[in-house]
Structures are given as C-alpha cells and as structure tokens.
Design an enzyme around this catalytic site. Sequence first.
Site, PDB file in Angstrom:
ATOM      1  N   ARG A   3      -3.216  -7.842 -20.528  1.00  0.00           N
ATOM      2  CA  ARG A   3      -4.219  -7.539 -21.799  1.00  0.00           C
ATOM      3  C   ARG A   3      -3.682  -6.749 -22.487  1.00  0.00           C
ATOM      4  O   ARG A   3      -4.124  -6.261 -23.782  1.00  0.00           O
ATOM      5  CB  ARG A   3      -5.523  -7.395 -21.365  1.00  0.00           C
ATOM      6  CG  ARG A   3      -5.715  -5.984 -20.339  1.00  0.00           C
ATOM      7  CD  ARG A   3      -7.002  -5.792 -19.600  1.00  0.00           C
ATOM      8  NE  ARG A   3      -8.111  -5.583 -20.719  1.00  0.00           N
ATOM      9  CZ  ARG A   3      -8.367  -4.635 -21.174  1.00  0.00           C
ATOM     10  NH1 ARG A   3      -7.423  -3.494 -21.163  1.00  0.00           N
ATOM     11  NH2 ARG A   3      -9.388  -4.292 -22.147  1.00  0.00           N
TER      12      ARG A   3
ATOM     13  N   GLU B 150       2.185  -7.846   8.994  1.00  0.00           N
ATOM     14  CA  GLU B 150       2.511  -6.175   8.957  1.00  0.00           C
ATOM     15  C   GLU B 150       3.293  -5.749   7.536  1.00  0.00           C
ATOM     16  O   GLU B 150       3.466  -4.527   7.662  1.00  0.00           O
ATOM     17  CB  GLU B 150       3.274  -5.968  10.193  1.00  0.00           C
ATOM     18  CG  GLU B 150       2.365  -5.988  11.555  1.00  0.00           C
ATOM     19  CD  GLU B 150       1.272  -5.369  11.589  1.00  0.00           C
ATOM     20  OE1 GLU B 150       1.253  -4.072  11.088  1.00  0.00           O
ATOM     21  OE2 GLU B 150      -0.115  -5.564  11.841  1.00  0.00           O
TER      22      GLU B 150
ATOM     23  N   ASP C  14      -9.826   1.891 -24.680  1.00  0.00           N
ATOM     24  CA  ASP C  14     -10.117   1.802 -23.177  1.00  0.00           C
ATOM     25  C   ASP C  14     -10.212   3.058 -22.271  1.00  0.00           C
ATOM     26  O   ASP C  14      -9.275   3.731 -22.756  1.00  0.00           O
ATOM     27  CB  ASP C  14      -9.130   0.619 -22.501  1.00  0.00           C
ATOM     28  CG  ASP C  14      -9.672  -0.593 -22.888  1.00  0.00           C
ATOM     29  OD1 ASP C  14     -11.008  -0.950 -23.071  1.00  0.00           O
ATOM     30  OD2 ASP C  14      -8.874  -1.595 -22.616  1.00  0.00           O
TER      31      ASP C  14
ATOM     32  N   PRO D 203       0.782  -1.291  -0.058  1.00  0.00           N
ATOM     33  CA  PRO D 203       0.172   0.030   0.029  1.00  0.00           C
ATOM     34  C   PRO D 203       0.943   1.086  -0.167  1.00  0.00           C
ATOM     35  O   PRO D 203       0.351   2.353  -0.387  1.00  0.00           O
ATOM     36  CB  PRO D 203      -0.874  -0.069   1.247  1.00  0.00           C
ATOM     37  CG  PRO D 203      -0.127  -1.116   2.091  1.00  0.00           C
ATOM     38  CD  PRO D 203       0.673  -2.023   1.336  1.00  0.00           C
TER      39      PRO D 203
HETATM   40  N1  SAM Z   1       1.480  -2.499   7.628  1.00  0.00           N
HETATM   41  C1  SAM Z   1       1.420  -2.214   6.260  1.00  0.00           C
HETATM   42  C2  SAM Z   1       1.053  -0.730   5.925  1.00  0.00           C
HETATM   43  O1  SAM Z   1       0.096  -0.271   6.596  1.00  0.00           O
HETATM   44  O2  SAM Z   1       1.605  -0.346   5.036  1.00  0.00           O
HETATM   45  C3  SAM Z   1       0.001  -3.226   5.569  1.00  0.00           C
HETATM   46  C4  SAM Z   1       0.484  -4.537   5.447  1.00  0.00           C
HETATM   47  S1  SAM Z   1      -0.850  -5.251   4.622  1.00  0.00           S
HETATM   48  C5  SAM Z   1      -1.966  -5.777   5.947  1.00  0.00           C
HETATM   49  C6  SAM Z   1      -0.143  -6.809   4.344  1.00  0.00           C
HETATM   50  C7  SAM Z   1       0.112  -7.100   2.828  1.00  0.00           C
HETATM   51  O3  SAM Z   1      -0.874  -6.813   1.970  1.00  0.00           O
HETATM   52  C8  SAM Z   1       1.342  -6.116   2.307  1.00  0.00           C
HETATM   53  O4  SAM Z   1       2.428  -6.421   2.418  1.00  0.00           O
HETATM   54  C9  SAM Z   1       0.884  -5.857   0.722  1.00  0.00           C
HETATM   55  O5  SAM Z   1       1.767  -6.922   0.253  1.00  0.00           O
HETATM   56  C10 SAM Z   1      -0.405  -6.223   0.787  1.00  0.00           C
HETATM   57  N2  SAM Z   1      -1.313  -4.874   0.314  1.00  0.00           N
HETATM   58  C11 SAM Z   1      -2.190  -4.596   1.287  1.00  0.00           C
HETATM   59  N3  SAM Z   1      -2.840  -3.334   0.743  1.00  0.00           N
HETATM   60  C12 SAM Z   1      -2.141  -3.362  -0.331  1.00  0.00           C
HETATM   61  C13 SAM Z   1      -2.559  -2.504  -1.693  1.00  0.00           C
HETATM   62  N4  SAM Z   1      -3.286  -1.343  -1.447  1.00  0.00           N
HETATM   63  N5  SAM Z   1      -1.849  -2.487  -2.852  1.00  0.00           N
HETATM   64  C14 SAM Z   1      -0.794  -3.423  -2.904  1.00  0.00           C
HETATM   65  N6  SAM Z   1      -0.525  -4.352  -1.938  1.00  0.00           N
HETATM   66  C15 SAM Z   1      -1.359  -4.131  -0.640  1.00  0.00           C
END
Ligand code: SAM
Length: 258
Positions: A164, A126, A179, A98
Amino acid sequence: MRFDLLTIFPEFFAGPFEHGIIRRARQQNRIEIHVHDLRSFTDDKHHVVDDRPFGGGDGMVLKPEPIFRAVETLLAVEQPETLPGDEQKRTAIVLMSPQGRVFCQAEAERLANECSRMILLCGRYEGIDERVIEHLVTDEISIGDYVLTGGEIPAMAVVDAVTRLLPNVLGSETSAVHDSFSAETGGVLDYPHYTRPADFRGWQVPEVLIGGHHAEVAKWRRRAALLKTRKRRPELLANAELTEQERHWLAEIGKEDL
Ligand code: SAM
C-alpha cells in the site's frame, strides 16, 4: 515490486491477496505475488523439508538445503524486469521470525523504497536451521512479541503493509500520508474520521468538520491526532517533530481531556 513467498503451505495464501487494494495492485501490474512450495525444492522422493534438532529436544527444524536451493533458483531464473528508477533497488531475502526486528510503519516505508523484490521465507515447527539466517537471509522480521505457528500470517502482513506504500497503489497519492505512524505525520496516530449521518443517535459530528473551512478542518485534525496520540501512545510523541503551536496545544490541555 515482486514478492516471492516460500512456504510448506502454499494453499494458505489463496484468498488474502485476492481482495481490495492488493487485488487491484496485482491486476494493474504494480506488484507480482508468486507463492512457492518449499517441498518442490527437495530432491528426495518424500519431499522432506524438516529434520530433528541436533542436540535433542522437542520439535522439528526446517532443513537448510531446500531453502538455499529455492532462493538460489528464484534468484537465478526469475529476475523481475528493471524499471527506470529501480536500478539501485535491492532484493531482500526476508525471514519471518519472532526473533527479528519488530515490524513497524518506518520499516514498511524503508522496504517499499529500497526493494524491487522481496523473497519471504515462512518458517514452521521450531524454526529454521541457523545457517540460513547466517548465510542467506538479509532481513529478519518479527510482527510482534508473540509466537505464531508459522510465518505465513506475518508474511501476509508485510506484503500488505509494503504494497500500500508503493507508487500508484492507493487511490490517491496522499492516502497514506495521514496514516498512523507515517513519516509525514511525524509518526503520530491518525486523526478521528467521521461520515454521514451528521447526527447518529444524538451523537454529533464535530461542527468544524461540517463547515467546509479547510484550514480550520486541518487544524482540528492535527490537534485531535496529537491529543489521541498523547492519550493512547504517549511514547510516540517523544520522537515526533512538533511545531511551537502543536506543543502549545498539548501543554494547554489539562488531565481532564485525557
Ligand atoms: N522456536 C521459535 C522461537 O521461539 O523463536 C519459534 C518458531 S515458530 C513456532 C515457527 C515459525 O513461525 C517461525 O520460524 C517464524 O517463521 C514464524 N513466526 C512465529 N511467530 C512470529 C512472529 N511474531 N513474527 C514473525 N514470524 C513468526
């Protein structure tokens, strides 16, 4: 394009890549998708992939060793065949996170053009030890400003969006051209689509689409796409390259059309 997905839940991917265009792309060898269990790159008998965070706090963190070992093994032993024209292409080591750059169509186009292989790391808990990000990862991608439980769904979205756009994957070479967000449209939304019946519950398909006059249809679609964009995503118009005529269409439509 070869995709390698690294996850602690390989079963997650049974299904999503077995339908429609992605399935056909795999059958026609346009893409390869390989799913790897991160636990198989551990060297302890319990296959531990996570540990408690230094400094304390809730949750667990994915350890660096299995991830480095997995990526280094994949890079060393399984190189996809280099096809003519692919010599300049790179392997992206992508962390789904994220905290990454927010994924968009331009990013999907960039990855489809630049890469012959993508290794996608799916985080959990985490997140992942920061040294993986500093010393291994080449691209960090978020699918939006919200937090999911893992990187598997984001990785699926990236594989789908990139696939795609690869040559010969969609039925027609021009299918992706109109698109929403595509470079060819100037980054605006797609135009409205209609199919038979021409009259459904008294709601008529716009007359011009039935007439068969190609130039008029193209004009109507472009105008409708721009108006829809202004109504729903006006910020996209700020960077769109518009002709004089297109600017005129936008200017002449009053607030009552929005
Ligand atoms: N503690 C982290 C933070 O707040 O930035 C979030 C960890 S999340 C619970 C666990 C995993 O989900 C991340 O390491 C990532 O690989 C994935 N993930 C969660 N949200 C995501 C998003 N919006 N985009 C891409 N990957 C995501």
